[in-house]
Every structure is written in structure tokens, then in C-alpha cells.
Write a protein that holds these residues in place. Structure first.
Motif, PDB file in Angstrom:
ATOM      1  N   THR A   1       0.945  -1.098  -0.059  1.00 51.66           N
ATOM      2  CA  THR A   1      -0.054   0.020   0.078  1.00 51.66           C
ATOM      3  C   THR A   1       1.063   1.143   0.098  1.00 51.66           C
TER       4      THR A   1
ATOM      5  N   PRO B   1      -1.590   1.676   7.717  1.00 51.50           N
ATOM      6  CA  PRO B   1      -2.092   0.353   6.972  1.00 51.50           C
ATOM      7  C   PRO B   1      -1.147  -0.654   7.573  1.00 51.50           C
ATOM      8  N   GLU B   2      -1.915  -2.004   6.917  1.00 53.26           N
ATOM      9  CA  GLU B   2      -1.028  -3.197   7.385  1.00 53.26           C
ATOM     10  C   GLU B   2       0.357  -3.042   6.544  1.00 53.26           C
TER      11      GLU B   2
ATOM     12  N   TYR C   1       4.101  -1.632   3.510  1.00 54.47           N
ATOM     13  CA  TYR C   1       3.408  -0.195   2.866  1.00 54.47           C
ATOM     14  C   TYR C   1       4.438   0.676   2.968  1.00 54.47           C
TER      15      TYR C   1
END
Length: 168
Positions: free
Chosen positions: A24, A35-36, A39
Motif C-alpha cells: 500500500t 495500514p497493514e 506499505y
């Protein structure tokens, strides 16, 4: 001057094109949770700043315009496994001819990037893998002075000998 939104979109699209599947891309300091992993975070940390001297020119409408080069620095951070390897891959990818062509459309040029740095560290009770590099971009900027008028000539009159001279 190109708008900051246009600059950010072009930079985001560049990194988005060369990211791995599942990564991401976000802008730093956003008002959302991280985010997870994996990223990438992007942040314009400097600029656009003026490089050198601007050229001053007069357009067909007799308005004065200034045109010059501007530079901005983007901090790129990769969070996740193999962060340093992934960052090195980003560095190689953004220098490809297709990347230059993407940037050219929005009048941006990649100037240089720093070596990827391993910034992995202990965060709270876990080890966070992270790599970082700075990327410098340049663009040309033009500003038109809407209130100016260009003086094409000056007429001098001499009261002593009653002569009149026009100086272009």
C-alpha cells in the motif's frame, strides 16, 4: 506553477507503478491509522524551492513573466519485510525510461536519490523493519505578472536645445 495536488498525484503514481503486489502507498501524516505492512509512506519534506536565477521575459501580451527551476525533496519510507531490498528495487525502478516518461507528462524530472538507509528499530516491544531514501525532483515554474506592462521605449526631451530623443 504546477499545483501541489498535481505534483503529489504524479509522485504517487510513479511509486504506485513500481510497487510489489500487496504493498500500500500512503502519504505521511494522514488522518488515518497506519495500514497493514508492507506499505510505503511518501512525504514532501522540502520545496518546491528556487534553483538558480529566474529568467524574466515579456510575452506577446506585453506582460512580464518569470520562469525558473524549482526543486522538491520527497522522503520515501518502506515498512515491512526485506525493507532495504525493496527500497533498492524502488530506487532502480524510478530511474527507468518509462518512469522518466511518466514524470515528463507533468513537467517533473527525477534529479537524484539518496542511498537507501536501513532504519529498522525496536518499536515498543517489536522490531520494525524499515528503509528510507530521499528523492529529489525538479520542475519548471512560470509566474506571470498580470499588473505589469512592458516599457518599449522612453522619450527624452532636452529643454536646453529643444531636442527630443526616443530610446528603445
Amino acid at each position: 506553477m504546477i499545483s501541489m495536488t498535481t505534483l503529489q498525484t504524479a509522485i504517487y503514481n510513479l511509486f504506485n507503478k513500481y510497487k510489489s503486489a500487496g504493498v500500500t502507498i500512503i502519504w505521511a501524516n494522514q488522518a488515518e491509522a497506519r495500514p497493514e505492512k508492507p506499505y510505503v509512506s511518501l512525504q514532501i519534506i522540502m520545496g518546491p524551492k528556487k534553483i538558480g536565477y529566474d529568467d524574466e521575459l515579456v510575452g506577446a501580451d506585453n506582460k512580464v513573466a518569470r520562469r525558473g527551476v524549482r526543486e522538491l525533496t520527497v522522503s520515501v519510507n518502506y515498512f515491512g519485510a526485506e525493507a532495504l531490498t525493496k527500497m533498492a528495487s524502488f530506487q532502480e525502478s524510478i530511474e527507468l525510461p518509462t518512469a522518466r516518461e511518466m514524470l515528463r507528462v507533468t513537467n517533473l524530472v527525477l534529479v537524484r536519490s539518496t542511498s537507501p538507509r536501513d532504519l529498522s528499530a525496536l518499536m515498543e516491544n517489536r522490531f520494525e523493519t524499515r528503509a528510507q531514501m530521499d528523492v529529489d525532483f525538479r520542475l519548471s515554474s512560470e509566474v506571470k505578472d498580470l499588473d505589469s506592462t512592458y516599457i518599449e521605449s522612453v522619450i527624452l526631451s532636452n529643454d536646453l536645445d529643444n531636442s527630443i530623443n526616443e530610446i528603445p
